[in-house]
Design an enzyme around this catalytic site. Sequence first.
Site, short mmCIF file in Angstrom:
data_model
loop_
_atom_site.label_atom_id
_atom_site.label_comp_id
_atom_site.label_asym_id
_atom_site.label_seq_id
_atom_site.Cartn_x
_atom_site.Cartn_y
_atom_site.Cartn_z
N ASP A 210 3.40 7.71 0.17
CA ASP A 210 2.63 7.13 -0.91
C ASP A 210 3.46 5.97 -1.47
O ASP A 210 4.68 5.92 -1.32
CB ASP A 210 2.33 8.16 -1.99
CG ASP A 210 1.07 7.82 -2.77
OD1 ASP A 210 0.66 6.64 -2.77
OD2 ASP A 210 0.48 8.73 -3.38
N TRP A 211 2.79 5.07 -2.14
CA TRP A 211 3.45 3.82 -2.56
C TRP A 211 4.61 4.10 -3.51
O TRP A 211 4.44 4.74 -4.54
CB TRP A 211 2.40 2.91 -3.20
CG TRP A 211 1.73 1.98 -2.23
CD1 TRP A 211 1.58 0.64 -2.38
CD2 TRP A 211 1.13 2.28 -0.96
NE1 TRP A 211 0.94 0.09 -1.28
CE2 TRP A 211 0.64 1.09 -0.39
CE3 TRP A 211 0.97 3.47 -0.23
CZ2 TRP A 211 0.01 1.02 0.85
CZ3 TRP A 211 0.34 3.42 1.02
CH2 TRP A 211 -0.14 2.21 1.53
#
Length: 392
Positions: A210-211
């Site tokens: 995930d970012w």
Amino acid sequence: MINDTLLSFTAGRDMWSTVAANDVPSAKMADGPMGIASGRVDERDVSILTPSGIALAASWDRALAGVVGALVGGEAKRKGVDMVLAPNLNLARSPNAGRVFEMFGEDPLLAGTLGVAWSRGLQSRRVGSIAKHLVCNDSETQRDRYDAIVDETTLREIYLLPFEMVARAGCAGILTAYNRVNGDYCAQNAPVLTDILRHEWRYGGFTVSDWFGTHAGAESLNAGLDLEMPGPARFMGTKLRDAAAHGTVGVNRVEEAVDRIQIAARTWAGGDAGAEPGDRDTILAQAAAAGFTLLRNDGDLLPVAPGSVRQLAVIGPNALAPCFQGGTFAKIALRPDAILPVEALRARFGVETIVFAPGCPLAAAAGNACTPRARSRRWLRHRHDRRLLRWP
């Protein structure tokens, strides 16, 4: 020797794209699942907004979920997006979940079944599906700090089951969650990413953080993470140069990760989405209606036909200031002139027939109203609402 070109593929090029080199195209990603959200997420870059995942789950309709996924796939191609971070396969088992509207409920079999249908629908438009968030990302509260302590049976039979179903169905990628599971961050959790995902499920797609969800380079790569996002690299990519030189990461593992990323880019980047599965507005209306449940219809009162009643009372703030979606990083930009429920009712039954009253202020609307007009409704911004919104 592992060169920088090879290492560079293990991290994104920029916020949404993978690295390109020679005959390998860059693949552009975007957030989902209720539409396409990335880049300019405002009135300049609107997207269709599909019914929420929890509404689709209420329909129990696999075919419908697939058609909605196909609509999102067509929208992705229109906006130049190759892969979408969706579906959301986390489970609504905590009041702190925060993103229940994106999910398919709390039953793992239902979530997995509809997730497979939605993913296949998306990929039928030549857009890759990146299922999220592996795993136990069931609280937005401190989601990048908490540690989910879960026994193996519960982990496998409840939390991992939807991901197993979508992985075996061939989704393009799987996105790791922010949280820890049994002590290890999901982006460097070898028991999940390698032992289960690769060895047991034989999953062949790529894994992506995930970012800003990575916390270490060599540890993440060795645990089974293929791609760090976003770019430029913070921990992986060419930041792995010293680890590669000292043998902390092996050439086989790097090549394995790069192969998966390049296969995904070649498979999904570019191309035509083909024809829509039907009239878009009709499909969206049918999907929204399918999520409603009518418990009792005394005297066949419903549906109310125009002209059959002299007046119809519409009570509740959502009729005038609806929240079309929950608050999330994957917020879909909507047209500022979206038709409001009370306006639609007046258009169908006549202005004089519809009598509207707010009834009571809605606390959630104060923070989550989703249209410029809704945000301007001062009667939704009382101090009482603010007190209700404050987290304890």
